[in-house]
Design a protein around this motif. Structure first.
Motif, mmCIF file in Angstrom:
data_model
loop_
_atom_site.group_PDB
_atom_site.id
_atom_site.type_symbol
_atom_site.label_atom_id
_atom_site.label_comp_id
_atom_site.label_asym_id
_atom_site.label_seq_id
_atom_site.Cartn_x
_atom_site.Cartn_y
_atom_site.Cartn_z
ATOM 1 N N THR A 1 -17.589 92.488 3.010
ATOM 2 C CA THR A 1 -16.829 93.566 2.357
ATOM 3 C C THR A 1 -16.132 93.173 1.054
ATOM 4 O O THR A 1 -15.501 94.012 0.420
ATOM 5 C CB THR A 1 -15.777 94.150 3.327
ATOM 6 N N HIS A 2 -16.211 91.879 0.687
ATOM 7 C CA HIS A 2 -15.602 91.504 -0.601
ATOM 8 C C HIS A 2 -16.298 90.300 -1.222
ATOM 9 O O HIS A 2 -16.359 89.235 -0.619
ATOM 10 C CB HIS A 2 -14.109 91.203 -0.419
ATOM 11 N N ASN A 3 -16.804 90.505 -2.433
ATOM 12 C CA ASN A 3 -17.531 89.429 -3.091
ATOM 13 C C ASN A 3 -17.473 89.618 -4.611
ATOM 14 O O ASN A 3 -17.072 90.677 -5.107
ATOM 15 C CB ASN A 3 -18.994 89.449 -2.607
ATOM 16 N N HIS A 4 -17.849 88.554 -5.302
ATOM 17 C CA HIS A 4 -18.119 88.602 -6.749
ATOM 18 C C HIS A 4 -19.398 87.780 -6.896
ATOM 19 O O HIS A 4 -19.367 86.652 -7.373
ATOM 20 C CB HIS A 4 -16.965 87.988 -7.558
ATOM 21 N N LEU A 5 -20.487 88.340 -6.422
ATOM 22 C CA LEU A 5 -21.723 87.583 -6.198
ATOM 23 C C LEU A 5 -22.246 86.775 -7.391
ATOM 24 O O LEU A 5 -22.665 85.633 -7.208
ATOM 25 C CB LEU A 5 -22.800 88.537 -5.666
ATOM 26 N N ILE B 1 -10.305 97.267 -4.797
ATOM 27 C CA ILE B 1 -9.177 96.676 -5.533
ATOM 28 C C ILE B 1 -8.609 95.471 -4.779
ATOM 29 O O ILE B 1 -8.615 95.447 -3.550
ATOM 30 C CB ILE B 1 -8.077 97.763 -5.782
ATOM 31 N N HIS B 2 -8.169 94.440 -5.535
ATOM 32 C CA HIS B 2 -7.470 93.293 -4.923
ATOM 33 C C HIS B 2 -6.018 93.687 -4.668
ATOM 34 O O HIS B 2 -5.351 94.156 -5.599
ATOM 35 C CB HIS B 2 -7.452 92.096 -5.879
ATOM 36 N N VAL B 3 -5.521 93.459 -3.473
ATOM 37 C CA VAL B 3 -4.120 93.801 -3.166
ATOM 38 C C VAL B 3 -3.471 92.743 -2.281
ATOM 39 O O VAL B 3 -4.079 92.281 -1.303
ATOM 40 C CB VAL B 3 -4.030 95.178 -2.451
ATOM 41 N N ALA C 1 -8.889 94.506 -0.955
ATOM 42 C CA ALA C 1 -9.333 93.142 -0.659
ATOM 43 C C ALA C 1 -8.122 92.245 -0.455
ATOM 44 O O ALA C 1 -7.182 92.281 -1.257
ATOM 45 C CB ALA C 1 -10.199 92.607 -1.789
ATOM 46 N N HIS C 2 -8.130 91.481 0.607
ATOM 47 C CA HIS C 2 -7.144 90.450 0.985
ATOM 48 C C HIS C 2 -6.023 90.952 1.889
ATOM 49 O O HIS C 2 -6.033 90.703 3.081
ATOM 50 C CB HIS C 2 -6.582 89.697 -0.227
ATOM 51 N N GLY C 3 -4.992 91.590 1.332
ATOM 52 C CA GLY C 3 -3.877 92.040 2.183
ATOM 53 C C GLY C 3 -3.159 90.896 2.870
ATOM 54 O O GLY C 3 -2.615 91.050 3.963
ATOM 55 N N THR D 1 -16.073 87.309 2.033
ATOM 56 C CA THR D 1 -16.033 85.894 1.640
ATOM 57 C C THR D 1 -15.241 85.685 0.358
ATOM 58 O O THR D 1 -14.871 84.562 0.047
ATOM 59 C CB THR D 1 -17.449 85.370 1.357
ATOM 60 N N ASP D 2 -15.006 86.775 -0.419
ATOM 61 C CA ASP D 2 -14.559 86.662 -1.797
ATOM 62 C C ASP D 2 -15.688 85.973 -2.577
ATOM 63 O O ASP D 2 -16.755 85.697 -2.027
ATOM 64 C CB ASP D 2 -13.231 85.912 -1.908
ATOM 65 N N GLY D 3 -15.467 85.693 -3.855
ATOM 66 C CA GLY D 3 -16.553 85.172 -4.694
ATOM 67 C C GLY D 3 -16.962 83.756 -4.328
ATOM 68 O O GLY D 3 -16.210 83.033 -3.674
HETATM 69 ZN ZN LIG Z 1 -11.881 88.797 -5.085
#
Ligand SMILES: [Zn+2]
Length: 476
Positions: free
Chosen positions: A90-94, A238-240, A276-278, A327-329
């Motif tokens: 659900t979260h990446n910067h591939l 959005i990153h939060v 993303a994150h929280g 995973t994030d980027g």
């Molecule tokens: Zn990110």
């Protein structure tokens, strides 16, 4: 045997013969001989199960005998493997896969002294396309069938993702600085609009807006994006609450007690948003997210590596927040697949709560599949193996040493398995990988391009690392 009984026996025999030799229904693909984890509402597991696919959808799921009712040109024998919904990142910067493994020298101000200059110098349309292709192959080979991404030139990402055959939610970055795909601040809004026009309704790509964060996008622009997302009915990524200092900034600049509260106050926290994150969510933040029906991407492995903190994921799970794994980027966790993240998702919450009974493997696998679908508001289409769902299916083999014994498939997946155990990946009814062989784009096709890219980046990156470390020592 009297006559009526004999007659009944003959009829029964004839009927069963018909069922066996003349299946009634046409299908395109039948998977047999697998332990099917459906991830339906009851978390049903079918020991020797069958999944039947026609076109892009699942048309039947059930016991072995079900296979006799269908004929299909393509049969896949799962050989006692685990058949489950494809995983959802659900979260990446591939495209940052082009840079993975760089900047690991212990640079303290890594984002500003290293990341941004590196991207500023090396990012291009071509790199984004090629790196996405490599990343999408990596995802397909490790059983991720859908990923959500926030980056630049999303049309290039969409093209490469479709060539590999994956599903993606692609959010065009909007940020207050000039960036690689826009010389003007906030140029991402205009870029996103034409990207959305191009891809709205695509079977694999869901175009989206990706305002970077509440502290890098103005209130007016956040509200404009919210309005546009409503009009166009597209998601907002959005990153939060990723960094502890976000709260202080929000308090000072906007008189709200947290980024989530600020989003609620200015009317942009709604059911189209994926946060993303929280990591630094308070109880009140979780309640606001739940009330707004927004989704959350939990990135435990990236958060551990970046030492950014442990998100209150267990609290969110218990509050029934739409919670998926990410995973994030690839510069944040170096893996684009979810296998290590599965283990981190469980173990970090157990450490945080000092409780070994929470985040059991069944819950983690649910989070990696149906949870991800819910976080992206796509649970009507993907996330489980149920009739009517899109056919996004993976088969994980159980013959390798690390997969034996396999008493509890959820525990095997979360604590034993690795990406190489994924044998087959199917997306939207298309076989993307079978017996570990890619069927769409071969890794060899991108190898020389990636080698050339690595050679080009390497020298610049080394110099940059030296400078970044020096600037750190000067600041110290
Ligand atoms: Zn990110």
């Amino acid at each position: 045997m009297n006559k009526p009984t004999l007659l009944a026996s003959i009829i029964t025999l004839a009927l069963s013969g018909c069922a066996q030799f003349a299946p009634s229904y046409n299908a395109d693909l039948i998977i047999t001989n697998g332990e099917v984890l459906t991830i339906d509402g009851n978390m049903s597991v079918i020991e020797n199960g069958v999944v039947v696919v026609k076109d892009d959808k699942i048309i039947a799921v059930g016991e072995a005998v079900l296979a006799e009712q269908y004929r299909a040109p393509k049969l896949i024998d799962a050989q006692d493997g685990i058949v489950m919904p494809g995983m959802i990142n659900t979260h990446n910067h591939l495209p940052m896969i082009a840079f993975r493994g760089l900047g690991e020298e212990g640079i303290s101000n890594r984002l500003f002294a290293y990341f941004f200059p590196l991207e500023g110098e090396k990012l291009s349309r071509e790199l984004i396309y090629n790196a996405t292709k490599l990343g999408a192959i990596d995802l397909a080979q490790s059983g991720v069938t859908t990923y959500a991404d926030m980056y630049y030139h999303m049309d290039e990402m969409a093209k490469a993702t479709k060539e590999v055959g994956l599903r993606a939610v692609l959010g065009q970055t909007v940020i207050k600085f000039p960036v690689v795909d826009s010389s003007a601040p906030y140029g991402g809004i205009e870029y996103a609009q034409s990207f959305i026009d191009q891809y709205k309704g695509d079977p694999l790509i869901t175009p989206a807006y990706a305002p970077h964060a509440v502290y890098t996008v103005s209130k007016e622009k956040l509200q404009q994006i919210n309005q546009l997302s409503k009009q166009q009915d597209v998601p907002v990524l959005i990153h939060v609450a990723e960094f502890p200092n976000e709260e202080a900034r929000i308090k000072e600049e906007h008189q709200a007690s947290s980024p989530v509260e600020y989003m609620a106050q200015i009317g942009i926290l709604d059911e189209r948003v994926v946060l993303a994150h929280g990591i630094h969510f308070s109880e009140n933040d979780i309640a606001l997210v739940k009330q707004a029906d927004a989704g959350v991407a939990y990135n435990p492995m990236a958060n551990a590596k970046g030492a950014t903190g442990m998100a209150p994921a267990w609290e969110m799970y218990r509050t029934d927040v739409r919670l998926g794994l990410g995973t994030d980027g690839p510069m944040s966790s170096n893996q684009v697949d979810l296998w290590r993240t599965l283990s981190y998702a469980s173990t970090m919450q157990r450490l945080k709560h000092d409780d070994r009974t929470i985040m059991i493997p069944e819950q983690v696998i649910e989070m990696a599949t149906m949870g991800g679908a819910k976080a992206l508001h796509m649970e009507e289409r993907i996330g489980s193996l149920e009739v009517g769902k899109q056919a996004d299916i993976i088969i994980v083999e159980t013959q390798s040493a690390n997969m034996m014994p396999n008493y509890d498939p959820y525990a095997t997946l979360v604590f034993q398995a690795n990406p190489s155990n994924v044998d087959t990946t199917i997306v939207n009814g298309e076989v993307v990988m079978e017996n570990r062989q890619m069927q769409t784009v071969a890794l060899d096709d991108v190898r020389s391009t990636i080698d050339a890219m690595e050679a080009d980046i390497s020298a610049f990156a080394k110099e940059l690392a030296k400078k970044a470390i020096k600037s750190k020592s000067l600041m110290d």
